[in-house]
Design a protein around this motif. Sequence first.
Motif, PDB file in Angstrom:
ATOM      1  N   GLU A 186       0.765  -1.261   0.079  1.00  0.00           N
ATOM      2  CA  GLU A 186       0.020   0.119  -0.150  1.00  0.00           C
ATOM      3  C   GLU A 186       0.735   1.152   0.013  1.00  0.00           C
ATOM      4  OE1 GLU A 186      -2.657   2.015  -0.761  1.00  0.00           O
ATOM      5  OE2 GLU A 186      -3.865  -0.035  -0.152  1.00  0.00           O
ATOM      6  N   ASN A 187       0.319   2.169  -0.505  1.00  0.00           N
ATOM      7  CA  ASN A 187       1.140   3.588  -0.526  1.00  0.00           C
ATOM      8  C   ASN A 187       1.357   3.840   0.945  1.00  0.00           C
ATOM      9  OD1 ASN A 187       0.568   6.657  -0.594  1.00  0.00           O
ATOM     10  ND2 ASN A 187       1.735   6.444  -2.044  1.00  0.00           N
ATOM     11  N   ALA A 189       1.521   7.139   2.267  1.00  0.00           N
ATOM     12  CA  ALA A 189       0.394   8.068   2.840  1.00  0.00           C
ATOM     13  C   ALA A 189      -0.603   7.478   3.024  1.00  0.00           C
ATOM     14  CB  ALA A 189       0.302   9.378   1.771  1.00  0.00           C
ATOM     15  N   ASN A 190      -1.355   6.693   2.150  1.00  0.00           N
ATOM     16  CA  ASN A 190      -2.521   5.882   2.495  1.00  0.00           C
ATOM     17  C   ASN A 190      -2.553   5.243   3.939  1.00  0.00           C
ATOM     18  OD1 ASN A 190      -4.100   6.624   0.282  1.00  0.00           O
ATOM     19  ND2 ASN A 190      -3.693   4.633  -0.830  1.00  0.00           N
ATOM     20  N   SER A 192      -0.590   6.109   6.445  1.00  0.00           N
ATOM     21  CA  SER A 192      -0.609   6.988   7.605  1.00  0.00           C
ATOM     22  C   SER A 192      -2.069   7.833   7.740  1.00  0.00           C
ATOM     23  CB  SER A 192       0.242   8.314   7.258  1.00  0.00           C
ATOM     24  OG  SER A 192       1.535   7.814   7.104  1.00  0.00           O
ATOM     25  N   ALA A 193      -2.744   7.762   6.595  1.00  0.00           N
ATOM     26  CA  ALA A 193      -4.199   8.160   6.754  1.00  0.00           C
ATOM     27  C   ALA A 193      -5.192   7.024   7.508  1.00  0.00           C
ATOM     28  CB  ALA A 193      -4.765   8.553   5.506  1.00  0.00           C
ATOM     29  N   GLY A 219      -2.927  10.705   1.666  1.00  0.00           N
ATOM     30  CA  GLY A 219      -3.694   9.525   1.829  1.00  0.00           C
ATOM     31  C   GLY A 219      -5.011   9.982   2.210  1.00  0.00           C
ATOM     32  N   PHE A 226     -10.078   3.581   1.504  1.00  0.00           N
ATOM     33  CA  PHE A 226      -9.190   4.246   0.778  1.00  0.00           C
ATOM     34  C   PHE A 226      -9.750   4.794  -0.616  1.00  0.00           C
ATOM     35  CE2 PHE A 226      -6.421   1.258   2.720  1.00  0.00           C
ATOM     36  CZ  PHE A 226      -5.616   2.072   3.426  1.00  0.00           C
ATOM     37  N   ARG A 228      -8.471   5.767  -4.087  1.00  0.00           N
ATOM     38  CA  ARG A 228      -7.357   5.321  -4.752  1.00  0.00           C
ATOM     39  C   ARG A 228      -7.401   5.886  -6.354  1.00  0.00           C
ATOM     40  NH1 ARG A 228      -7.824   0.405  -1.868  1.00  0.00           N
ATOM     41  NH2 ARG A 228      -6.047  -0.255  -0.713  1.00  0.00           N
ATOM     42  N   GLY A 235      -3.403  10.527  -5.048  1.00  0.00           N
ATOM     43  CA  GLY A 235      -2.602  10.924  -3.726  1.00  0.00           C
ATOM     44  C   GLY A 235      -1.038  11.557  -4.125  1.00  0.00           C
ATOM     45  N   CYS A 363       2.994   5.582   9.611  1.00  0.00           N
ATOM     46  CA  CYS A 363       2.718   4.582   8.252  1.00  0.00           C
ATOM     47  C   CYS A 363       2.954   3.070   8.652  1.00  0.00           C
ATOM     48  CB  CYS A 363       4.140   5.107   7.496  1.00  0.00           C
ATOM     49  SG  CYS A 363       4.330   4.141   6.077  1.00  0.00           S
TER      50      CYS A 363
END
Length: 388
Positions: A186-187, A189-190, A192-193, A219, A226, A228, A235, A363
Motif C-alpha cells: 500500500e502507498n 500516505a494511505n 498514515s491516513a 492519503g 481508501f 485510490r 494522492g 505509516c
Amino acid sequence: MITGDAAYIKKINRSIILKEIVKEGLISRADISKATALTRATISAQVADLIEEGLIIETQLEHYTVGRKPIMLSLNSEAGYALGIDLDYDHISFTVTDLKGSPVRSKRIEIDTNEYSEIIKVLINQIEKYKAEFADCRYGMIGIVLAIHGLVGKDEVIHYIPRLKWNKINLKTDLERQIGINIYLENNANLSAFAERVFVHHETNNLLSATLYSGIGLGMMMNNDFFRGHDGFSGEIGHMIVVPEGKPCNCGNKGCWEKYSSESSIFEYLSETRQMKHLTYQHIQKWLDEGDKEVQTLMEQFIFYLSIGLNNMINMYNPDVLVLDSELLRMYPDALEKIKGNLNSSISHYRELLISTIGKKSCELGACALAIKHFLNIPMLNLPFENR
C-alpha cells in the motif's frame, strides 16, 4: 433459500460482533446485543466459536458492586502478530504489533543501495526472524503490509518509486513465494491516513493525511475506505506544480510542491549549505533554539509553500479532518496557527486541521492495523492510541 445464505449471514454476524468487541475493548454479551440488535442466541453461538478459536477471551469484572459480576469479552491480543514495514529510499523500518495494535518490536535498517535484489534480501532476512520469533503463538504472523513511497496499483504491483528508480516490480509475489505469509502493498500516505482513522479519529468518514517526510504524499480515507483513483495512483499530491518553471523534480516536471514543502527539501538544502552529511532533527532543533535566522527563514518559506498546496487540497476535497504528518512542524513554534493564518480563502472549508499526534510511526502502525483488519475480516478498526 440460495445455497450458502446461512454461511454468509453467519460470516456477516461474526464480523459485526468482532468489530464491536475491538471497538469497545471490553464488552458483555448483553451490550453486544444492544449495540448490534443481534439475538442473544446468535451472539452466544458466535462468541463460543471465537473463544474456541482463541480470538477472544473472557474476563470477569472484579470490582462490580451491583448484582452478579458480568463476564466481559475482549480480543485476545496475543493470538497473533502483525508486521508493518516502511520501505523508504535510505532505510527500512519494521514494527510488530499485537492484535490490538500495540507495538512489541521495532527496528530500523539503513540502506545505501537501490538494487532490488539487495533490498529484497534485507526484507526476507528480517521477516524470517520475526516469523520465527512469533511462531509459537496461536496464529503466528497474521499478515505483513509494506508501505511504498511511490505508485502502487490496485493490483499491488509497484509501478514506480522515484527515489529507488523501480519500475513495474512485483514485490508482493516475490516475497510471498519466499515467506509463505500474506503480503499486502500500500502507498505510505494511505497507511498514515489509515493509522489516523484507526487510532485517533474514530468518528471521521472523510479524512486526508499529508505526509511531508521524504516527499509529499496524500492519503485519503472516505467512508472507511481508501480513495485510490482509477489505477490506484491518486494522492501523488507532491507533484502538484506550485511554482511554474521552478526547481526540477525527479518526476520530470519543474516546480513540484515537494521540492518546496517536504522535509527532505529542507534537509537537502541545509546539508549542502552547511556541508553536513548526516544532518538530524536535533541539529535543526538546536539552530531554532539558538535563533538561527537562516533556519527560521527557511521554515517560514516551508510553511508558506505548504499553505499554498493545502489551500488547493482543501478546495479540491472539502475534508472533514486534514492531518499534517511532519516532525519539523511539531518542532516549530506556532506552526499550525501560521498555516491556518495563510488559509484565508472564503471558499476553503474544513472542520479540523491538525498536526499528527502519532508522528513518524504512523505509516508502520497503519500497516500493522491494515494487516489486523484483513485478518479479522472486519470493515473498520477502532483502536486506542495510548502508550504507543
